[in-house]
Motif scaffolding. Structure first.
Motif, short mmCIF file in Angstrom:
data_model
loop_
_atom_site.label_atom_id
_atom_site.label_comp_id
_atom_site.label_asym_id
_atom_site.label_seq_id
_atom_site.Cartn_x
_atom_site.Cartn_y
_atom_site.Cartn_z
N MET A 96 5.33 22.32 -6.94
CA MET A 96 6.63 21.49 -6.95
C MET A 96 7.06 20.80 -5.87
SD MET A 96 10.36 23.66 -7.73
CE MET A 96 9.70 24.70 -8.96
N GLU A 97 7.67 19.65 -6.01
CA GLU A 97 7.89 18.67 -5.06
C GLU A 97 8.90 19.62 -3.87
OE1 GLU A 97 10.37 15.82 -2.70
OE2 GLU A 97 11.38 17.09 -4.20
N ASN A 98 8.75 19.05 -2.79
CA ASN A 98 9.25 19.91 -1.60
C ASN A 98 10.93 20.14 -1.73
OD1 ASN A 98 9.49 21.13 0.95
ND2 ASN A 98 10.12 19.29 1.93
N HIS A 99 11.50 18.83 -1.82
CA HIS A 99 12.96 19.17 -1.65
C HIS A 99 13.57 19.91 -3.16
CE1 HIS A 99 13.43 16.56 1.70
NE2 HIS A 99 12.61 15.69 1.07
N LYS A 100 12.76 19.56 -4.04
CA LYS A 100 13.22 20.20 -5.20
C LYS A 100 13.06 21.85 -5.23
CE LYS A 100 11.73 20.53 -10.17
NZ LYS A 100 11.00 20.01 -11.24
N LYS A 101 11.99 22.15 -4.55
CA LYS A 101 11.72 23.69 -4.38
C LYS A 101 12.64 24.23 -3.73
CE LYS A 101 7.98 26.98 -2.90
NZ LYS A 101 8.85 27.87 -2.20
N GLN A 102 12.97 23.61 -2.37
CA GLN A 102 13.93 24.15 -1.54
C GLN A 102 15.60 24.35 -2.57
OE1 GLN A 102 14.52 22.39 2.52
NE2 GLN A 102 12.75 20.98 1.87
N PHE A 103 15.89 23.54 -3.20
CA PHE A 103 16.93 23.45 -4.09
C PHE A 103 16.90 24.72 -4.89
CE2 PHE A 103 19.20 22.58 -7.80
CZ PHE A 103 20.42 22.57 -7.51
N TRP A 104 15.92 24.68 -5.73
CA TRP A 104 15.83 25.94 -6.61
C TRP A 104 15.79 27.28 -6.16
CZ3 TRP A 104 17.78 25.80 -10.95
CH2 TRP A 104 18.22 24.52 -11.61
N ASP A 105 14.98 27.17 -4.88
CA ASP A 105 14.75 28.56 -4.18
C ASP A 105 16.42 28.94 -3.77
OD1 ASP A 105 12.27 28.69 -4.31
OD2 ASP A 105 11.45 28.04 -2.14
N LEU A 106 17.31 27.84 -3.26
CA LEU A 106 18.55 28.28 -2.91
C LEU A 106 19.32 28.76 -4.14
CD1 LEU A 106 21.34 28.15 -1.28
CD2 LEU A 106 21.25 25.78 -1.95
#
Length: 218
Positions: free
Chosen positions: A1-11
């Protein structure tokens, strides 16, 4: 998963796993891969501090603003962003999550120089009627269509002083054929005068009249 997208969905998945009561009121139409611009998340005012503890674990601070206390809640807006190099294929080149501590808007009573919270009944109603929007990456909570329209009216009439952004009125006009007109009147009546006239003006796509009746017919 793309890095920024992953951070958002982890949040988001962390917030959901902690049973935080929240709604994302704007910025969710391009999810799951991008926000529209900023993603405006509003935890219930009683859970703002707990929510921000989770946000700070996943994202870095962009800015924080404080507007005081009104009636039953503080008025704060904390903007956090995903970490890492810009991605030109994402709106704003990364995810920005603006967390408000309550539902508040600029007030006309001091010529839009101060902010005030929505009525407590409407605040609670937004959370009671929120809708789950599911993606393969996870899920988010958004307002009912009727409450989303009401929040768009408040945003554009009060915060934007009647200068409606195209994306705002386009979203409202997209939702109008799908909503319950009586439910929309009920939603608007919790926060503004002349709810029936506002609904009629929306149906006629007459934003000048929406602005006028929202401010008491002035």
């Amino acid at each position: 998963m793309e890095n920024h997208k992953k951070q958002f969905w982890d949040l988001i998945n962390d917030i959901n796993s902690n049973s935080i009561n929240y709604v994302i009121i704007r910025g969710f139409l391009r999810l799951p891969d991008s926000g529209d611009n900023d993603i405006d998340m509003v935890p219930h005012y009683s859970e703002f501090e707990k929510s921000m503890e989770i946000v700070k674990k996943h994202l870095e601070c962009h800015w924080e603003r404080e507007y005081g206390f009104a009636e039953y809640a503080f008025m704060r807006n904390h903007s956090y962003k995903t970490r890492g190099p810009d991605n030109p294929f994402i709106a704003e080149k990364r995810f920005y999550v603006d967390s408000q501590s309550s539902l508040y808007f600029l007030s006309p009573f001091k010529n839009f120089t101060t902010s005030w919270v929505v009525s407590h009944s409407f605040n609670e109603y937004v959370y009671e009627t929120k809708i789950k929007k599911v993606f393969k990456e996870g899920y988010i909570w958004i307002p009912s269509m009727e409450n989303e329209i009401t929040l768009q009216i408040l945003r554009n009439v009060l915060d934007k002083r009647g200068h409606w952004k195209p994306k705002s009125y386009q979203r409202v006009f997209e939702l109008l054929p799908q909503i319950d007109q009586k439910e929309l009147e009920k939603s608007i009546s919790m926060v503004l005068p002349y709810a029936k006239k506002i609904v009629s003006s929306l149906n006629a796509r007459d934003l000048n009249s929406v602005n006028k009746y929202s401010l008491g017919g002035l």
